[in-house]
Design a protein around this motif. Structure first.
Motif, PDB file in Angstrom:
ATOM      1  N   LEU A 283       0.739  12.215  -5.085  1.00  0.00           N
ATOM      2  CA  LEU A 283      -0.787  13.251  -4.765  1.00  0.00           C
ATOM      3  C   LEU A 283      -1.930  12.028  -4.661  1.00  0.00           C
ATOM      4  CD1 LEU A 283      -0.054  16.579  -4.590  1.00  0.00           C
ATOM      5  CD2 LEU A 283       0.835  14.841  -2.673  1.00  0.00           C
ATOM      6  N   VAL A 284      -1.372  10.788  -6.332  1.00  0.00           N
ATOM      7  CA  VAL A 284      -2.507  10.441  -6.089  1.00  0.00           C
ATOM      8  C   VAL A 284      -2.912   9.569  -5.472  1.00  0.00           C
ATOM      9  CG1 VAL A 284      -4.323   9.921  -8.395  1.00  0.00           C
ATOM     10  CG2 VAL A 284      -3.436  11.500  -8.078  1.00  0.00           C
ATOM     11  N   ASP A 285      -4.082   8.922  -4.580  1.00  0.00           N
ATOM     12  CA  ASP A 285      -4.059   7.966  -3.792  1.00  0.00           C
ATOM     13  C   ASP A 285      -6.117   7.105  -3.758  1.00  0.00           C
ATOM     14  OD1 ASP A 285      -3.875   6.147  -2.218  1.00  0.00           O
ATOM     15  OD2 ASP A 285      -3.602   7.627  -0.236  1.00  0.00           O
TER      16      ASP A 285
ATOM     17  N   HIS B  39      -4.393   2.621   1.715  1.00  0.00           N
ATOM     18  CA  HIS B  39      -3.154   3.529   0.904  1.00  0.00           C
ATOM     19  C   HIS B  39      -3.132   2.348  -0.684  1.00  0.00           C
ATOM     20  CE1 HIS B  39      -2.472   6.856   3.145  1.00  0.00           C
ATOM     21  NE2 HIS B  39      -2.820   6.211   4.181  1.00  0.00           N
ATOM     22  N   TRP B  40      -3.179   3.388  -1.547  1.00  0.00           N
ATOM     23  CA  TRP B  40      -3.322   2.981  -3.271  1.00  0.00           C
ATOM     24  C   TRP B  40      -1.614   3.163  -3.764  1.00  0.00           C
ATOM     25  CZ3 TRP B  40      -8.017   2.896  -0.688  1.00  0.00           C
ATOM     26  CH2 TRP B  40      -8.448   1.916  -1.119  1.00  0.00           C
ATOM     27  N   ASN B  41      -0.885   4.269  -3.124  1.00  0.00           N
ATOM     28  CA  ASN B  41      -0.107   5.121  -3.477  1.00  0.00           C
ATOM     29  C   ASN B  41       0.790   5.471  -2.570  1.00  0.00           C
ATOM     30  OD1 ASN B  41       2.109   5.832  -5.882  1.00  0.00           O
ATOM     31  ND2 ASN B  41       0.068   7.720  -5.865  1.00  0.00           N
ATOM     32  N   LEU B  42       2.036   4.663  -1.864  1.00  0.00           N
ATOM     33  CA  LEU B  42       2.559   4.805  -0.734  1.00  0.00           C
ATOM     34  C   LEU B  42       3.930   5.153  -1.219  1.00  0.00           C
ATOM     35  CD1 LEU B  42       1.778   2.728   1.181  1.00  0.00           C
ATOM     36  CD2 LEU B  42       1.320   5.224   1.763  1.00  0.00           C
ATOM     37  N   ALA B  43       4.018   6.469  -1.159  1.00  0.00           N
ATOM     38  CA  ALA B  43       5.382   7.014  -1.703  1.00  0.00           C
ATOM     39  C   ALA B  43       6.911   7.772  -0.140  1.00  0.00           C
ATOM     40  CB  ALA B  43       5.081   8.504  -2.396  1.00  0.00           C
TER      41      ALA B  43
ATOM     42  N   MET C 124      14.167   1.124  -9.634  1.00  0.00           N
ATOM     43  CA  MET C 124      13.851   1.244  -7.754  1.00  0.00           C
ATOM     44  C   MET C 124      12.160   1.141  -7.325  1.00  0.00           C
ATOM     45  SD  MET C 124      15.426   1.565  -5.303  1.00  0.00           S
ATOM     46  CE  MET C 124      17.163   2.095  -5.432  1.00  0.00           C
ATOM     47  N   SER C 125      12.000   0.442  -7.052  1.00  0.00           N
ATOM     48  CA  SER C 125      10.504   0.548  -6.106  1.00  0.00           C
ATOM     49  C   SER C 125      10.049   1.245  -5.188  1.00  0.00           C
ATOM     50  CB  SER C 125      10.291  -0.985  -5.606  1.00  0.00           C
ATOM     51  OG  SER C 125      11.048  -1.040  -4.076  1.00  0.00           O
ATOM     52  N   GLY C 126       9.813   2.623  -5.848  1.00  0.00           N
ATOM     53  CA  GLY C 126       9.945   3.410  -4.681  1.00  0.00           C
ATOM     54  C   GLY C 126       8.031   4.346  -4.503  1.00  0.00           C
ATOM     55  N   ARG C 127       7.337   3.001  -4.751  1.00  0.00           N
ATOM     56  CA  ARG C 127       5.750   3.306  -4.459  1.00  0.00           C
ATOM     57  C   ARG C 127       4.945   1.465  -3.905  1.00  0.00           C
ATOM     58  NH1 ARG C 127       3.756   7.769  -8.118  1.00  0.00           N
ATOM     59  NH2 ARG C 127       5.294   9.165  -8.022  1.00  0.00           N
ATOM     60  N   TYR C 128       4.249   1.564  -3.179  1.00  0.00           N
ATOM     61  CA  TYR C 128       3.916   0.368  -3.196  1.00  0.00           C
ATOM     62  C   TYR C 128       2.340   0.874  -2.410  1.00  0.00           C
ATOM     63  CZ  TYR C 128       4.981   0.038   2.130  1.00  0.00           C
ATOM     64  OH  TYR C 128       5.107   0.180   2.997  1.00  0.00           O
ATOM     65  N   ALA C 129       1.251  -0.462  -2.098  1.00  0.00           N
ATOM     66  CA  ALA C 129       0.256   0.197  -1.928  1.00  0.00           C
ATOM     67  C   ALA C 129      -0.235  -1.330  -0.229  1.00  0.00           C
ATOM     68  CB  ALA C 129      -0.228  -0.683  -2.626  1.00  0.00           C
ATOM     69  N   LEU C 130      -1.168  -0.666   0.407  1.00  0.00           N
ATOM     70  CA  LEU C 130      -1.698  -1.523   1.081  1.00  0.00           C
ATOM     71  C   LEU C 130      -3.008  -1.064   1.411  1.00  0.00           C
ATOM     72  CD1 LEU C 130      -1.341  -3.691   3.283  1.00  0.00           C
ATOM     73  CD2 LEU C 130      -0.254  -1.634   5.257  1.00  0.00           C
ATOM     74  N   PHE C 131      -4.316  -1.132   0.617  1.00  0.00           N
ATOM     75  CA  PHE C 131      -5.317  -1.305   1.107  1.00  0.00           C
ATOM     76  C   PHE C 131      -6.637  -2.198   1.958  1.00  0.00           C
ATOM     77  CE2 PHE C 131      -4.350  -2.078  -2.941  1.00  0.00           C
ATOM     78  CZ  PHE C 131      -5.027  -3.581  -2.917  1.00  0.00           C
ATOM     79  N   ASN C 132      -5.301  -3.853   1.812  1.00  0.00           N
ATOM     80  CA  ASN C 132      -6.094  -4.686   2.745  1.00  0.00           C
ATOM     81  C   ASN C 132      -5.474  -5.862   3.326  1.00  0.00           C
ATOM     82  OD1 ASN C 132      -8.472  -6.495   3.234  1.00  0.00           O
ATOM     83  ND2 ASN C 132      -7.910  -7.831   1.077  1.00  0.00           N
TER      84      ASN C 132
END
Length: 205
Positions: free
Chosen positions: A195-197, A27-31, A1-9
């Motif tokens: 919590l790491v981002d 954000h680099w670690n959206l949960a 399951m894709s439980g994390r993604y990123a939107l930084f650009n």
């Protein structure tokens, strides 16, 4: 399951959409349970807003049961998503997503498409409290071997997904379509901590 993604650009055109958050953060670690950017259509115009990643129907009383994902092959039959399926479809922009592989000590991987920004299929709803409406969203996922991945939509598919006149047959065909080839690489297990981002989330593992 894709439980994390990123939107930084994101492109400037996206930032010009009505409702785009004025102080949008990268954000680099959206949960799940994060505030994520969603794009929806209103009167043939695209709008943007922040939404809770965890679908929260107006009738829910236990908000801890919010649902982060919906299965593409069964979503149209689920009572929870009935209203959203027929008129509250959205896009979740992302630069890529993470998945974990392995039986015992799972290794995280970063996956991204050729385009700088991908768009995942989603469904949204509104949870109202006195004086304010809160948006919430579920990400649609498709079977990928023994994993489930977000459903990525190209420009033509995005228009069809957001169009309120699209039929169930058209939408199901869209959700079952072959997905684009993805680039992937191992990344550090730092990403395991929600919590790491930061950019270091994409460090090679």
């Amino acid at each position: 399951m894709s439980g994390r993604y990123a939107l930084f650009n994101w492109p400037e055109a996206m930032a010009q959409l009505p409702g785009f958050p004025q102080h949008m953060r990268a954000h680099w670690n959206l949960a799940p349970k994060s505030q994520v950017l969603m794009i929806y259509q209103q009167e043939q115009e695209r709008h943007a807003t922040l939404a809770l990643w965890g679908f929260t129907s107006a009738w829910m009383t236990d908000l801890t049961r919010a649902v982060a994902h919906a299965r593409a092959e069964t979503v149209h039959t689920q009572p929870m998503f009935k209203k959203a399926w027929h008129g509250q479809r959205c896009l979740l922009p992302a630069n890529g997503f993470f998945e974990w592989r392995g039986q015992h000590r799972k290794q995280p991987f970063w996956l991204s498409a050729a385009e700088p920004v991908s768009y995942f299929a989603g469904l949204w709803d509104v949870y109202s409290v006195p004086g304010r409406d809160y948006y919430s969203v579920a990400m649609l996922t498709q079977q990928a071997a023994n994993l489930r991945r977000p459903v990525l939509l190209n420009a033509e598919q995005q228009a069809l997904w957001l169009n309120p006149e699209s039929s169930t047959e058209q939408l199901l065909e869209l959700l079952a379509a072959t997905q684009p080839q993805l680039h992937e690489r191992r990344v550090s297990t730092l990403i395991n901590d929600p919590l790491v981002d930061g950019p270091h989330c994409l460090n090679i593992g």
